[in-house]
Design a protein around this motif. Structure first.
Motif, PDB file in Angstrom:
ATOM      1  N   GLN A  16       0.814  -1.212   0.000  1.00 46.88           N
ATOM      2  CA  GLN A  16       0.000   0.000   0.000  1.00 46.88           C
ATOM      3  C   GLN A  16       0.848   1.262   0.000  1.00 46.88           C
ATOM      4  OE1 GLN A  16      -3.150   0.010  -0.456  1.00 46.88           O
ATOM      5  NE2 GLN A  16      -3.544  -2.158  -0.200  1.00 46.88           N
ATOM      6  N   ASN A  17       1.918   1.257   0.760  1.00 47.33           N
ATOM      7  CA  ASN A  17       2.776   2.430   0.862  1.00 47.33           C
ATOM      8  C   ASN A  17       4.216   2.016   0.592  1.00 47.33           C
ATOM      9  OD1 ASN A  17       0.712   4.252   1.796  1.00 47.33           O
ATOM     10  ND2 ASN A  17       0.756   3.081   3.690  1.00 47.33           N
ATOM     11  N   SER A  18       4.918   2.869  -0.088  1.00 46.90           N
ATOM     12  CA  SER A  18       6.299   2.568  -0.400  1.00 46.90           C
ATOM     13  C   SER A  18       7.115   3.837  -0.363  1.00 46.90           C
ATOM     14  CB  SER A  18       6.386   1.946  -1.796  1.00 46.90           C
ATOM     15  OG  SER A  18       7.729   1.823  -2.180  1.00 46.90           O
ATOM     16  N   ARG A  19       8.391   3.698  -0.050  1.00 43.63           N
ATOM     17  CA  ARG A  19       9.256   4.864  -0.070  1.00 43.63           C
ATOM     18  C   ARG A  19       9.643   5.235  -1.488  1.00 43.63           C
ATOM     19  NH1 ARG A  19      14.509   1.809   2.477  1.00 43.63           N
ATOM     20  NH2 ARG A  19      14.461   0.163   0.966  1.00 43.63           N
ATOM     21  N   TYR A  20       9.348   4.349  -2.453  1.00 41.83           N
ATOM     22  CA  TYR A  20       9.642   4.620  -3.855  1.00 41.83           C
ATOM     23  C   TYR A  20       8.346   4.930  -4.591  1.00 41.83           C
ATOM     24  CZ  TYR A  20      13.977   2.328  -2.624  1.00 41.83           C
ATOM     25  OH  TYR A  20      15.144   1.982  -2.008  1.00 41.83           O
ATOM     26  N   GLN A  21       8.369   5.978  -5.400  1.00 39.01           N
ATOM     27  CA  GLN A  21       7.199   6.306  -6.215  1.00 39.01           C
ATOM     28  C   GLN A  21       7.164   5.371  -7.419  1.00 39.01           C
ATOM     29  OE1 GLN A  21       4.889   7.762  -5.172  1.00 39.01           O
ATOM     30  NE2 GLN A  21       5.279   9.791  -4.361  1.00 39.01           N
ATOM     31  N   ARG A  22       5.978   4.954  -7.806  1.00 36.05           N
ATOM     32  CA  ARG A  22       5.807   4.050  -8.930  1.00 36.05           C
ATOM     33  C   ARG A  22       4.892   4.697  -9.961  1.00 36.05           C
ATOM     34  NH1 ARG A  22       9.910   0.990  -7.923  1.00 36.05           N
ATOM     35  NH2 ARG A  22       9.759  -0.210  -6.059  1.00 36.05           N
ATOM     36  N   GLU A  23       5.100   4.314 -11.216  1.00 33.73           N
ATOM     37  CA  GLU A  23       4.216   4.773 -12.271  1.00 33.73           C
ATOM     38  C   GLU A  23       2.868   4.081 -12.194  1.00 33.73           C
ATOM     39  OE1 GLU A  23       5.876   4.410 -16.155  1.00 33.73           O
ATOM     40  OE2 GLU A  23       7.778   5.243 -15.528  1.00 33.73           O
ATOM     41  N   SER A  24       2.846   2.883 -11.660  1.00 36.82           N
ATOM     42  CA  SER A  24       1.608   2.118 -11.604  1.00 36.82           C
ATOM     43  C   SER A  24       1.543   1.314 -10.312  1.00 36.82           C
ATOM     44  CB  SER A  24       1.511   1.194 -12.821  1.00 36.82           C
ATOM     45  OG  SER A  24       2.659   0.412 -12.941  1.00 36.82           O
ATOM     46  N   TYR A  25       0.341   0.849 -10.001  1.00 37.89           N
ATOM     47  CA  TYR A  25       0.083   0.092  -8.792  1.00 37.89           C
ATOM     48  C   TYR A  25       0.902  -1.199  -8.816  1.00 37.89           C
ATOM     49  CZ  TYR A  25      -2.665  -1.625  -4.902  1.00 37.89           C
ATOM     50  OH  TYR A  25      -3.062  -2.076  -3.676  1.00 37.89           O
ATOM     51  N   ARG A  26       1.466  -1.563  -7.680  1.00 43.01           N
ATOM     52  CA  ARG A  26       2.275  -2.773  -7.650  1.00 43.01           C
ATOM     53  C   ARG A  26       1.768  -3.724  -6.585  1.00 43.01           C
ATOM     54  NH1 ARG A  26       7.820  -1.879  -4.541  1.00 43.01           N
ATOM     55  NH2 ARG A  26       7.083  -0.519  -2.913  1.00 43.01           N
ATOM     56  N   VAL A  27       2.030  -4.997  -6.814  1.00 47.82           N
ATOM     57  CA  VAL A  27       1.661  -6.046  -5.872  1.00 47.82           C
ATOM     58  C   VAL A  27       2.893  -6.881  -5.581  1.00 47.82           C
ATOM     59  CG1 VAL A  27      -0.744  -6.158  -6.613  1.00 47.82           C
ATOM     60  CG2 VAL A  27       0.926  -7.652  -7.684  1.00 47.82           C
ATOM     61  N   ALA A  28       2.932  -7.435  -4.405  1.00 47.72           N
ATOM     62  CA  ALA A  28       3.988  -8.375  -4.036  1.00 47.72           C
ATOM     63  C   ALA A  28       3.363  -9.757  -4.013  1.00 47.72           C
ATOM     64  CB  ALA A  28       4.580  -8.018  -2.680  1.00 47.72           C
ATOM     65  N   ALA A  29       4.000 -10.693  -4.684  1.00 43.20           N
ATOM     66  CA  ALA A  29       3.434 -12.039  -4.772  1.00 43.20           C
ATOM     67  C   ALA A  29       4.529 -13.079  -4.720  1.00 43.20           C
ATOM     68  CB  ALA A  29       2.638 -12.179  -6.071  1.00 43.20           C
ATOM     69  N   ARG A  30       4.426 -13.981  -3.766  1.00 44.67           N
ATOM     70  CA  ARG A  30       5.339 -15.122  -3.755  1.00 44.67           C
ATOM     71  C   ARG A  30       4.892 -16.098  -4.836  1.00 44.67           C
ATOM     72  NH1 ARG A  30       4.775 -16.611   2.226  1.00 44.67           N
ATOM     73  NH2 ARG A  30       3.824 -14.608   2.506  1.00 44.67           N
ATOM     74  N   GLY A  31       5.854 -16.757  -5.442  1.00 46.43           N
ATOM     75  CA  GLY A  31       5.512 -17.718  -6.480  1.00 46.43           C
ATOM     76  C   GLY A  31       5.762 -17.201  -7.880  1.00 46.43           C
ATOM     77  N   LEU A  32       6.145 -15.925  -8.000  1.00 45.97           N
ATOM     78  CA  LEU A  32       6.463 -15.353  -9.306  1.00 45.97           C
ATOM     79  C   LEU A  32       7.975 -15.267  -9.474  1.00 45.97           C
ATOM     80  CD1 LEU A  32       3.996 -12.319  -9.466  1.00 45.97           C
ATOM     81  CD2 LEU A  32       3.724 -14.576 -10.520  1.00 45.97           C
ATOM     82  N   SER A  33       8.444 -15.538 -10.679  1.00 44.65           N
ATOM     83  CA  SER A  33       9.865 -15.395 -10.972  1.00 44.65           C
ATOM     84  C   SER A  33      10.033 -14.927 -12.410  1.00 44.65           C
ATOM     85  CB  SER A  33      10.612 -16.701 -10.737  1.00 44.65           C
ATOM     86  OG  SER A  33      10.137 -17.708 -11.597  1.00 44.65           O
ATOM     87  N   LEU A  34      11.206 -14.376 -12.680  1.00 46.04           N
ATOM     88  CA  LEU A  34      11.537 -13.920 -14.023  1.00 46.04           C
ATOM     89  C   LEU A  34      12.829 -14.617 -14.443  1.00 46.04           C
ATOM     90  CD1 LEU A  34      10.620 -11.965 -16.265  1.00 46.04           C
ATOM     91  CD2 LEU A  34      12.151 -10.271 -15.273  1.00 46.04           C
ATOM     92  N   TYR A  35      12.728 -15.408 -15.504  1.00 47.87           N
ATOM     93  CA  TYR A  35      13.892 -16.093 -16.053  1.00 47.87           C
ATOM     94  C   TYR A  35      14.519 -15.166 -17.085  1.00 47.87           C
ATOM     95  CZ  TYR A  35      16.854 -19.467 -18.392  1.00 47.87           C
ATOM     96  OH  TYR A  35      17.937 -20.119 -18.932  1.00 47.87           O
ATOM     97  N   LEU A  36      15.784 -14.807 -16.874  1.00 50.11           N
ATOM     98  CA  LEU A  36      16.487 -13.922 -17.801  1.00 50.11           C
ATOM     99  C   LEU A  36      17.408 -14.747 -18.691  1.00 50.11           C
ATOM    100  CD1 LEU A  36      17.325 -10.943 -15.411  1.00 50.11           C
ATOM    101  CD2 LEU A  36      15.359 -11.231 -16.941  1.00 50.11           C
ATOM    102  N   ASP A  37      17.168 -14.670 -19.985  1.00 48.39           N
ATOM    103  CA  ASP A  37      17.904 -15.475 -20.961  1.00 48.39           C
ATOM    104  C   ASP A  37      19.408 -15.234 -20.915  1.00 48.39           C
ATOM    105  OD1 ASP A  37      15.488 -16.519 -21.887  1.00 48.39           O
ATOM    106  OD2 ASP A  37      15.265 -14.943 -23.401  1.00 48.39           O
ATOM    107  N   GLU A  38      19.826 -13.978 -20.836  1.00 48.69           N
ATOM    108  CA  GLU A  38      21.238 -13.639 -20.938  1.00 48.69           C
ATOM    109  C   GLU A  38      22.087 -14.198 -19.801  1.00 48.69           C
ATOM    110  OE1 GLU A  38      18.940 -10.732 -23.333  1.00 48.69           O
ATOM    111  OE2 GLU A  38      18.725 -11.602 -21.353  1.00 48.69           O
ATOM    112  N   VAL A  39      21.494 -14.406 -18.642  1.00 47.95           N
ATOM    113  CA  VAL A  39      22.236 -14.985 -17.522  1.00 47.95           C
ATOM    114  C   VAL A  39      21.786 -16.410 -17.222  1.00 47.95           C
ATOM    115  CG1 VAL A  39      22.883 -12.811 -16.428  1.00 47.95           C
ATOM    116  CG2 VAL A  39      20.705 -13.871 -15.838  1.00 47.95           C
TER     117      VAL A  39
END
Length: 135
Positions: A16-39
């Motif tokens: 709900q509150n963050s010390r960082y301003q965001r362009e859009s609403y954000r959610v925190a969710a366990r179970g999500l990951s991002l696979y990066l091809d280059e690494v």
């Protein structure tokens, strides 16, 4: 509510509150990951919005300004492919923030669908907890 088994692994809360301003609403969710091809590595997602995400990763691995290609996973299932993520800053505690670049219509739709599902589940959880506390 979606009956898709990919969503069963999600455990989340909404920031709900963050010390960082965001362009859009954000959610925190366990179970999500991002696979990066280059690494050739998957990183847990700390929080996600329609404009970017925060990854749990050592700062030295992902250089600010660099652009990576990757796939968003829910649990072990690939949900979104060919995402472009530009690293914008390193955050304390081994976190790295990035913004999505050049999302196509399908990627935007699927990302918005996921964010909405997480928000709906949060509402249901909070409603259920509220009912339990009124005994």
């Amino acid at each position: 509510m979606m009956n898709d088994s990919r969503y069963d692994a999600l455990d989340f809360y909404i920031e709900q509150n963050s010390r960082y301003q965001r362009e859009s609403y954000r959610v925190a969710a366990r179970g999500l990951s991002l696979y990066l091809d280059e690494v050739a590595q998957a990183f847990d997602i700390n929080d996600l919005s329609s404009s970017g995400c925060s990854l749990r990763t050592p700062a030295e691995l992902l250089t600010v300004g660099r652009i990576f290609s990757g796939d968003l996973h829910i649990g072990n299932t690939r949900y979104l492919t060919d995402l472009k993520l530009k690293i914008v800053r390193h955050i304390a505690d081994s976190n790295t923030a990035g913004v999505f670049l050049d999302l196509n219509r399908r990627q935007t739709f699927m990302l918005d669908k996921l964010l909405l599902e997480i928000q709906k589940r949060s509402i249901m959880i909070h409603a259920a907890l509220g009912k339990k506390g009124k005994h």
